[in-house]
Design a protein around this motif. Structure first.
Motif, PDB file in Angstrom:
ATOM      1  N   PRO A 146      82.817 -87.750  17.097  1.00  0.00           N
ATOM      2  CA  PRO A 146      81.861 -88.124  16.054  1.00  0.00           C
ATOM      3  C   PRO A 146      81.364 -89.545  16.233  1.00  0.00           C
ATOM      4  N   GLN A 232      90.195 -80.155   8.753  1.00  0.00           N
ATOM      5  CA  GLN A 232      89.975 -81.564   9.049  1.00  0.00           C
ATOM      6  C   GLN A 232      90.642 -82.463   8.010  1.00  0.00           C
ATOM      7  N   ILE A 265      82.819 -77.221  11.366  1.00  0.00           N
ATOM      8  CA  ILE A 265      83.204 -78.405  12.139  1.00  0.00           C
ATOM      9  C   ILE A 265      81.958 -79.068  12.728  1.00  0.00           C
ATOM     10  N   GLN A 269      81.589 -82.990  10.854  1.00  0.00           N
ATOM     11  CA  GLN A 269      82.735 -83.419  11.652  1.00  0.00           C
ATOM     12  C   GLN A 269      83.266 -84.755  11.150  1.00  0.00           C
TER      13      GLN A 269
END
Length: 277
Positions: A146, A232, A265, A269
């Motif tokens: 990211p 996450q 995702i 992210q």
């Protein structure tokens, strides 16, 4: 033998973010890897159409777009070389020319002889087709980096496990990274499917045989969160610097249709994620 990293760099219609590329090189340096940066310049084929409005010079517009792509490539290559020198990182940069719609497929084929692929999605742009092409076409584990300031570290690695073939592939592909970790967090989420407890214990046993300290965490069943967001959030809660998971999907009508976890995702992210298919 140093590990080999393939780093796709995009210049059109969106540009790979410099912050993301810098973080990708930081990650490669952590692995002690060599990096091949493949910088894609857009190639626009001639357009012949009698229906174009008067006064529109398509050839000039195409030439301008290609020139902009080349200028971006020059800037990004300079940035990559500067950061690689700062990190004492072995980096080789190559230029490719491809039609915009073929970039993902071209990159996926070129990535097949490398150990890992690092890809830096931009913020708020639709670069999912390239990510999908890399997930399903490279045949290599893809690490999404990211742009924002998520920690790039391997002290703690989270592994999403549901017992599937894709999850097993991701786990084994990530073995070199797991061996660098001080601890491993195994994430299971039974919201969408029943998790085989024998398989979970088998994964924990495999980690123990490799002298890895591992703990299991059941991901909270929050209907307000997608499964990708929940995974996450759990990884971040346990200070993981990397989430390992299978890249789910199948082909339908010649289009890649991603599973819900993988899709969420790509859209939201929050930390580096390794995907294998």
């Amino acid at each position: 033998m140093a590990r080999s990293i393939f780093l796709p760099v995009l210049t059109s219609p969106y540009t790979s973010p410099t912050r993301g590329l810098q973080r990708a090189l930081d990650f490669a340096a952590t692995l002690g890897a060599e990096v091949l940066a493949s910088i894609s310049e857009v190639e626009i084929p001639p357009v012949v159409s009698p229906a174009l409005p008067f006064g529109i010079d398509v050839a000039a517009m195409a030439a301008e777009a290609e020139a902009t792509s080349r200028a971006r490539a020059d800037e990004l290559e300079q940035h990559l070389r500067h950061e690689a020198e700062r990190l004492s990182l072995a980096l080789r940069a190559v230029r490719t020319r491809s039609r915009q719609e073929w970039v993902g497929e071209t990159m996926g084929i070129a990535a097949r002889t490398h150990d890992f692929v690092l890809f830096c999605p931009g913020e708020g742009v639709d670069d999912e087709p390239v990510a999908e092409a890399l997930i399903f076409g490279a045949g290599r584990p893809l690490v999404l980096i990211p742009e924002h300031d998520a920690p790039v570290q391997l002290m703690t690695v989270a592994v999403a496990w549901d017992g599937s073939r894709a999850a097993a592939r991701a786990f084994h592909d990530a073995a070199p990274l797991l061996q660098m970790a001080e601890s491993v967090v195994v994430l299971t989420a039974g919201r969408d499917k029943q998790i085989d407890q024998t398989g979970v214990q088998g994964l924990l046993d495999a980690l123990e045989r490799s002298a890895m300290h591992a703990t299991r965490v059941e991901v909270a069943n929050d209907p307000e969160q997608t499964i990708g967001d929940a995974l996450q959030a759990a990884a971040i809660k346990h200070d993981a610097g990397l989430l390992v998971m299978g890249g789910y999907g199948h082909s339908r009508m010649r289009e890649f249709i991603l599973g819900g976890a993988t899709r969420s995702i790509l859209k939201r992210q929050r930390l580096p994620v390794l995907l294998s298919h």
